[in-house]
Scaffold this active site. Structure first.
Site, PDB file in Angstrom:
ATOM      1  N   ASP A 117       0.866  -1.175   0.000  1.00 57.80           N
ATOM      2  CA  ASP A 117       0.000   0.000   0.000  1.00 57.80           C
ATOM      3  C   ASP A 117       0.901   1.223   0.000  1.00 57.80           C
ATOM      4  O   ASP A 117       1.925   1.251   0.692  1.00 57.80           O
ATOM      5  CB  ASP A 117      -0.901   0.011   1.233  1.00 57.80           C
ATOM      6  N   ASP A 133      -6.998  -1.593  -4.598  1.00 61.26           N
ATOM      7  CA  ASP A 133      -8.043  -1.264  -3.631  1.00 61.26           C
ATOM      8  C   ASP A 133      -9.060  -0.295  -4.234  1.00 61.26           C
ATOM      9  O   ASP A 133     -10.270  -0.433  -4.007  1.00 61.26           O
ATOM     10  CB  ASP A 133      -7.438  -0.644  -2.372  1.00 61.26           C
TER      11      ASP A 133
END
Length: 162
Positions: A117, A133
């Site tokens: 991330d 995501d």
């Protein structure tokens, strides 16, 4: 038919962009808690290797997360085959969810059970995320919209028929 082809192309491009941006984040952003302000006070690029799901939920339970992801991907693919060609909105929604799910699944398989991330919203407390995501959330939102529209159509049809 063009809309379906475009959806598949967008899904493949999103998957490629997701993997490429994760590669860049891995190469150029250290894990030391420092990052790069892209738009100061709004968005920055920081990196974390997330061993869990959203907000680190189920951190360290790689096999459970892998299993859940695979089951969800199979369900989405089955829905795509059975219902997707009947409705463009549902096709787009499922294509986006599959694209994002595959992107994060690749990470879990090839990055020691972790997902990279790197997008950090600086103006609010929110966990870091990645392009996969984003695809999943947009796809899920479109799926909710599809079900609302379908429900309203069915309700209207019952009133007319009833």
């Amino acid at each position: 038919m063009a809309s379906y082809v475009i959806a598949v192309i967008v899904g493949v491009l999103l998957l490629a962009a997701d993997q490429f941006t994760k590669y860049l984040a891995e190469m150029y952003i250290p894990l030391t808690g420092s990052g790069v302000d892209f738009i100061p006070g709004f968005i920055g690029f920081w990196r974390t290797n997330n061993g869990g799901a959203a907000w680190g939920f189920l951190d360290g339970h790689t096999w459970l997360l892998l299993s859940m992801t695979i089951v969800i991907m199979v369900i989405c693919f089955a829905m795509l085959l059975k219902y997707g060609l009947k409705d463009k909105l549902l096709f787009w929604a499922l294509t986006l969810v599959l694209s994002g799910g595959i992107g994060n699944l690749i990470d879990r398989i090839f990055r020691d059970g972790k997902v990279i991330d790197f997008i950090h919203l600086e103006f609010m407390e929110f966990p870091m995320f990645n392009l996969a995501d984003c695809a999943i959330v947009i796809g899920a939102g479109l799926m909710v919209l599809y079900f609302i529209i379908d429900f309203l159509k069915e309700t209207k049809k019952r009133k007319v028929d009833g």
